[in-house]
Enzyme design. Structure first.
Site, PDB file in Angstrom:
ATOM      1  N   CYS A 268     -36.696  18.458   0.641  1.00 49.59           N
ATOM      2  CA  CYS A 268     -36.009  19.385  -0.261  1.00 49.59           C
ATOM      3  C   CYS A 268     -35.742  18.742  -1.619  1.00 49.59           C
ATOM      4  CB  CYS A 268     -34.678  19.824   0.349  1.00 49.59           C
ATOM      5  SG  CYS A 268     -34.863  20.772   1.847  1.00 49.59           S
TER       6      CYS A 268
ATOM      7  N   GLU B  70     -38.048  25.868  -4.794  1.00 49.83           N
ATOM      8  CA  GLU B  70     -39.085  25.479  -3.843  1.00 49.83           C
ATOM      9  C   GLU B  70     -39.060  26.378  -2.611  1.00 49.83           C
ATOM     10  OE1 GLU B  70     -38.633  20.715  -4.904  1.00 49.83           O
ATOM     11  OE2 GLU B  70     -38.092  21.465  -2.921  1.00 49.83           O
TER      12      GLU B  70
ATOM     13  N   CYS C  22     -28.051  22.063  -6.279  1.00 50.47           N
ATOM     14  CA  CYS C  22     -27.041  21.982  -5.222  1.00 50.47           C
ATOM     15  C   CYS C  22     -25.902  21.100  -5.709  1.00 50.47           C
ATOM     16  CB  CYS C  22     -27.661  21.393  -3.956  1.00 50.47           C
ATOM     17  SG  CYS C  22     -26.547  21.286  -2.539  1.00 50.47           S
TER      18      CYS C  22
ATOM     19  N   CYS D 267     -39.440  28.049   4.985  1.00 49.67           N
ATOM     20  CA  CYS D 267     -38.185  27.415   4.597  1.00 49.67           C
ATOM     21  C   CYS D 267     -37.817  27.917   3.210  1.00 49.67           C
ATOM     22  CB  CYS D 267     -38.332  25.894   4.599  1.00 49.67           C
ATOM     23  SG  CYS D 267     -36.809  25.015   4.155  1.00 49.67           S
TER      24      CYS D 267
ATOM     25  N   CYS E 111     -30.282  12.823  -0.713  1.00 48.83           N
ATOM     26  CA  CYS E 111     -31.061  14.055  -0.885  1.00 48.83           C
ATOM     27  C   CYS E 111     -31.440  14.277  -2.337  1.00 48.83           C
ATOM     28  CB  CYS E 111     -30.245  15.242  -0.375  1.00 48.83           C
ATOM     29  SG  CYS E 111     -31.074  16.832  -0.512  1.00 48.83           S
TER      30      CYS E 111
ATOM     31  N   CYS F 279     -25.102  15.245  -1.236  1.00 48.91           N
ATOM     32  CA  CYS F 279     -25.524  14.280  -0.214  1.00 48.91           C
ATOM     33  C   CYS F 279     -26.280  13.135  -0.894  1.00 48.91           C
ATOM     34  CB  CYS F 279     -26.411  14.951   0.831  1.00 48.91           C
ATOM     35  SG  CYS F 279     -25.574  16.268   1.744  1.00 48.91           S
TER      36      CYS F 279
END
Length: 346
Positions: free
Chosen positions: A336, A92, A112, A105, A119, A116
């Site tokens: 995100c 993205e 990832c 961004c 997220c 978290c």
């Protein structure tokens, strides 16, 4: 073997390549100009180079392929892209319109592994790191889009999917290309890199001698709560993160931004604000409060509006510089990882 990406080469590396291939050094600057100033997508368009040199470039390099899978445009001007890469992974990139210009961004990893709990980026884990060229391509593509309306990328935030400090070398190579005077020439103070707290690389970044801004995703005022929200805190405990940030500040003299996602009933109570203020009051810093986006796969809810303002007020009364992030792209799943997560489900 797959040809390397031309964006992965710094100007100095292109100069070395030119020398190895019997070309004068200045050819590298010409190539760099075609890539970043004229922003061509094909070596055949580099018309002040000989045909033989253009063919050699085409034989040895390739441009990064960013295939547009999806594009969403928000009512506030935010544009979010889901790009397909050469290996069928997707990333993205977001263009955000502000009153001071256009911010891009960028993403530094496919997925990832930081984990978290609020997220969407971590859903599915980490697939691979991006190369510097694949990160650069996101900004170049964004600039090409803005070229069509006579605008430019004025700032960059490295806050997309992934942990940039777990892809440190490629992230730093990307940054050096972005700030190069012969490249896109983005001002260092108009670039912000955000980390979840990879302590060794915070120290390393402090020693890089740049003017690039540092943001830290803190999200809690103590070790116990942060470990609950951010598993990375078990590898790099809260006190160690804060110590590395104090080293960064002592070394650079630069202000640190603390990103704090407010989660209803979890980390948004007055006692959390009081504790956060006590931890950071001796630092030159700014707190950016982020009302958490609801992610269907996660159980968290947004903090009530009155509680957001109460949290802000408590910090301000303690002398902390604090703002509430202006929400952008809320109507297009611009948090995100949300767009990629939907694509992975399809």
């Amino acid at each position: 073997m797959t040809k390397p990406f031309i964006y992965d080469y710094t100007l100095e590396e292109l100069e070395a390549w030119a020398k190895e291939n019997g070309e004068p050094k200045f050819r590298a600057a010409q190539i760099y100009d075609w890539i970043y100033v004229k922003r061509v997508n094909d070596f055949s368009e580099m018309t002040n180079l000989s045909k033989a040199l253009r063919e050699k470039l085409n034989d040895q390099f390739q441009f990064v392929t960013l295939r547009e899978i999806t594009k969403f445009e928000s009512k506030d001007g935010t544009v979010k892209f889901l790009f397909g890469l050469h290996d069928d992974h997707a990333i993205e990139t977001v263009i955000m319109k502000h009153n001071y210009g256009n911010s891009v961004c960028v993403t530094t990893q496919v997925g990832c592994r930081v984990g978290c709990t609020f997220c969407a980026s971590t859903l599915g884990g980490l697939k691979r790191n991006l190369t510097a060229g694949e990160i650069i391509a996101q900004v170049v593509r964004s600039q090409q889009i803005l070229d069509e309306r006579g605008e430019r990328v004025s700032s960059i935030v490295i806050m997309g999917t992934g942990e940039p400090f777990e892809n440190y070398d490629e992230t730093m190579k990307f940054l050096r290309t972005m700030i190069h005077e012969k490249g896109l020439n983005i001002g260092q103070r108009h670039i912000t890199v955000s980390t979840s707290g990879i302590v060794p690389n915070i120290y390393q970044f402090a020693d890089e001698d740049t003017q690039i801004n540092l943001a830290i995703s803190i999200h809690a005022p103590n070790d116990k709560l942060r470990s609950k929200l951010m598993p990375v805190n078990r590898r790099f405990p809260f006190d160690d993160v804060m110590e590395s940030l104090r080293y960064y500040q002592a070394k650079t003299g630069r202000r640190i931004t603390f990103e704090y996602a407010l989660i209803g009933g979890v980390n948004d109570q007055p006692e959390h604000a009081e504790e956060l203020a006590s931890v950071i009051k001796d630092m030159i810093c700014h707190v950016n409060l982020i009302p958490v986006n609801h992610v269907p796969e996660r159980k968290y809810v947004r903090t009530a509006r009155k509680d957001i303002f109460q949290f802000q007020r408590i910090l301000a009364e303690q002398g902390i510089n604090v703002t509430i992030r202006r929400e952008q792209g809320h109507d297009i799943a611009a948090a995100c990882g949300q767009l990629r997560a939907k694509h992975m489900e399809a």
